[in-house]
Design an enzyme around this catalytic site. Structure first.
Site, PDB file in Angstrom:
ATOM      1  N   GLY A  82      49.445   5.422  41.740  1.00 40.52           N
ATOM      2  CA  GLY A  82      48.993   5.652  40.371  1.00 40.52           C
ATOM      3  C   GLY A  82      49.048   4.351  39.594  1.00 40.52           C
ATOM      4  CB  ALA A  83      50.721   2.618  37.612  1.00 41.18           C
TER       5      ALA A  83
ATOM      6  CD  GLU B 226      54.189   2.293  36.792  1.00 41.99           C
ATOM      7  OE1 GLU B 226      54.860   1.393  37.337  1.00 41.99           O
ATOM      8  OE2 GLU B 226      54.064   3.434  37.275  1.00 41.99           O
TER       9      GLU B 226
HETATM   10 ZN   LIG Z   1      57.988   4.327  39.077  1.00 41.77          ZN
END
Ligand SMILES: [Zn+2]
Ligand SMILES: [Zn+2]
Length: 643
Positions: free
Chosen positions: A290-291, A327
């Site tokens: 996802g990131a 994040e």
């Molecule tokens: Zn993470």
């Protein structure tokens, strides 16, 4: 020294042949690189050959040679071709040996390396692959609609070694001073701000970057492409930018707002300002996860960063906010203080998951983030962890390659639930105090789960290590049963509690295991389990326990606020009153989520938990306060009855 498959078995103490631990290594036989040299600083220059899907690298590593007899150095390397390696004052390596099995390269010199500081220089080439790992290429569409190639990195967990030969272990922190030679029209980004640009006659340019702080290899990052950007500044002066596809900068606005709010919030919570001068976020067209929280250069899948906030649904906005905030939590928790080894990765992710929920809730109380957390995260954790095939959150990882296998929804969702539980046990003030101590003690270094428990134990005086260890080192969770509630002469009510290991197939556990359980109890006409949670009594890790509470005896809600990832069962006679408390909203919103959480198709074991009969289950479910809930209940029932 014990050697497994070419790796030294390294002790926690950092010596490859430590006398204390030589027979029983302290780290469950982790397979690590030898400790005869430690990296201090990397100077890395990479020239990209985008059209040839390749790059040329030169790396000079300042190392500290610690072992007297060493005439060879072993580093991680994968899919790299070596041209030359030399050691300052010694000369060129006489042998360069690659091991595909261990993804290492060993440089051998014809005499022992001098003790202390030295410099290892390596010239090599690598492939700009299309596997979304290491240094890789993806395609994008430029302003004129042409499809072109760009390059970016994804190093976690063990792919930095595909970009440069290095000590690719989270504990081997060092500084990085990098430069990238790229086509002149492209933007080149790395963890740190640009230091200078040198234009070349062939139309290319070399972009150099400031030196990073000490950090782990898996957090190093590069991105080369064409972008438009939007930018803002945090309260403490950090430049925050979102890089968008050419011509679409407006798609980065929402993520930018979230990032500013998150950075300001974390500066305040951790009491350590964001440690780098800038925070960049970039959407990569081809992206596996996802990131990725690369320090100062977070990379995202496009849908998790870019959004048109005028047309997006609130669910889509929420997803972007969650990912960005998650994040950015890692910029401190994970990047500034890093797990010593991969078996503590669950804490990194559990913590960021918990943090993301809290900050999102502050920004958007209307999203009911904590209620969603209970339904989605904790609900999922309980469904999976009630299976015999579950596993503890903390499992030893010997080879770094294993991290992908054990790191699943159990570690993630139960990890977040366990952090929420420890927050409830400690209370906000002690939780934050311990967290700040931990962050400042281990900044730019590494720590273990035990170090964090220790920081919380020190500030609270509670046995956090022992208590939390039962939740992270044992698989499964308890079923807490309220056996009886008897009025006492002093006006209080004595609750008789029983715990057992809950398995959703209804089978008897093969071994007895138990948990220390914080008892948050809300009682009709008495105790409110959501107040003074840090004073809640602890049920010892034993089968039976008695607790006196104040109340009128009509009903009790155990596990008030759903702060403990476990199931609860009540006496049949108490169910109608409990159902009416749900209906009249006499108990808090988190607790009213319980029926919803447990009627999701995956978690139908609710029927023999809160009540053991369908009839009384119906009673509770009917008290749900919306048609949506009743609809969900109907679906769950249909599934139950057809099984
Ligand atoms: Zn993470
Ligand atoms: Zn040792």
């Amino acid at each position: 020294m014990d050697t497994i498959g070419g790796f030294a078995t390294l002790c926690r103490c950092g010596k490859s042949a430590c006398a204390t631990h030589i027979t029983a290594p302290c780290d469950d036989g982790r397979q690590l690189l030898p400790a005869d040299a430690e990296p201090i600083a990397y100077a890395l220059d990479i020239a990209l050959r985008l059209d040839e899907h390749a790059f040329d690298g030169v790396v000079a590593v300042d190392v500290d040679v610690r072992s007297r007899e060493t005439s060879s150095l072993t580093l991680h390397a994968k899919e790299l071709n070596f041209k030359k390696a030399s050691f300052e004052g010694i000369g060129d390596a006489t042998n360069i040996a690659l091991s595909e099995e261990t993804s290492t390269v060993t440089f051998t010199f014809d005499k022992p390396l001098p003790l202390g500081n030295g410099k290892l220089s390596i010239t090599y080439t690598g492939e700009l692959n299309n596997q979304m790992a290491g240094f890789y290429r993806s395609s994008y569409v430029d302003r004129d609609g042409n499809t072109k190639l760009m390059a970016s990195t994804q190093f976690e967990a063990i792919d930095a070694r595909r970009c440069l030969p290095c000590w690719d272990e989270p504990r081997r922190k060092a500084t990085f001073e990098c430069s990238l030679r790229v086509p002149g029209h492209m933007t080149a980004l790395s963890n740190m701000p640009e230091k200078g640009v040198e234009e070349h006659a062939d139309g290319s340019k070399t972009v150099s970057f400031d030196r990073t702080p000490r950090m782990s290899t898996y957090l190093l990052a590069f991105v080369v492409g064409e972008f438009d950007a939007v930018e803002a500044t945090s309260k403490n002066g950090v430049q925050i930018r979102v890089f968008c596809p050419p011509g679409k900068p407006q798609l980065g606005r929402f993520a930018l707002e979230c990032a500013v709010a998150a950075l300001d919030s974390y500066d305040e919570t951790f009491q350590i300002h964001y440690p780098l001068p800038k925070a960049d976020m970039v959407a990569i067209p081809e992206f596996a996860a996802g990131a990725m929280e690369n320090w100062g250069l977070v990379t995202y899948r496009e849908v998790d960063l870019l959004i048109d906030d005028r047309s997006a649904s609130s669910r889509q906005l929420q997803r972007v906010a969650e990912v960005v905030i998650h994040e950015l939590a890692h910029q401190w928790f994970g990047n500034l203080v890093t797990m010593e080894w991969w078996d503590d990765l669950w804490l990194n992710e559990g913590f960021a998951t918990w943090m993301e929920t809290g900050v999102c809730h502050k920004l958007h109380p209307d999203w009911n983030m904590w209620e969603q957390f209970i339904t989605d995260m904790q609900g999922r954790a309980l469904s999976l962890d009630a299976l015999r095939s579950s596993h503890p959150i903390q499992v030893p990882i010997a080879k770094a390659e294993e991290v992908e296998q054990v790191f699943d929804a159990i570690s993630y969702c139960k990890g977040g639930s366990v952090v929420r539980m420890v927050h409830a046990i400690l209370g906000e003030a002690k939780f934050v105090e311990g967290l700040r101590n931990y962050m400042s003690n281990f900044s730019y270094g590494n720590a273990t789960t035990d170090d964090l428990w220790g920081a919380w134990e020190d500030v609270s005086g509670k046995p956090i290590r022992k208590l939390m260890g039962q939740w992270t080192r044992q698989m499964g969770f308890p079923l807490l049963e309220l056996k009886a509630a008897e009025p006492q002469p002093d006006g209080s009510i004595k609750l008789s509690l029983h715990q057992s290991w809950f398995l959703s197939d209804g089978s008897a556990p093969s071994s007895s295991q138990s948990w220390t359980i914080p008892l948050f109890v809300t009682a009709s006409g008495g105790a409110n389990g959501e107040e003074k949670m840090d004073e809640a009594p602890l049920m010892p890790a034993e089968a039976d326990f008695e607790l006196n509470v104040k109340g009128d005896g009509a009903w009790f809600k155990l596990n008030a606020g759903q702060h403990v990832p476990m199931r609860v069962v009540y006496p049949e006679t108490m169910v109608p009153n409990l159902a009416s408390a749900v209906r009249t909203k006499s108990i808090c919103a988190a607790d009213r989520q319980t029926p919803r959480a447990q009627t999701s198709p995956q978690s139908h074991h609710f029927c023999y938990v809160t009540s053991r009969t369908y009839a009384t289950l119906c009673e509770i479910l009917r008290s749900g306060d919306s048609t949506k809930v009743r609809g969900k209940c109907y679906t769950a029932f249909t599934q139950l009855l057809t099984q």
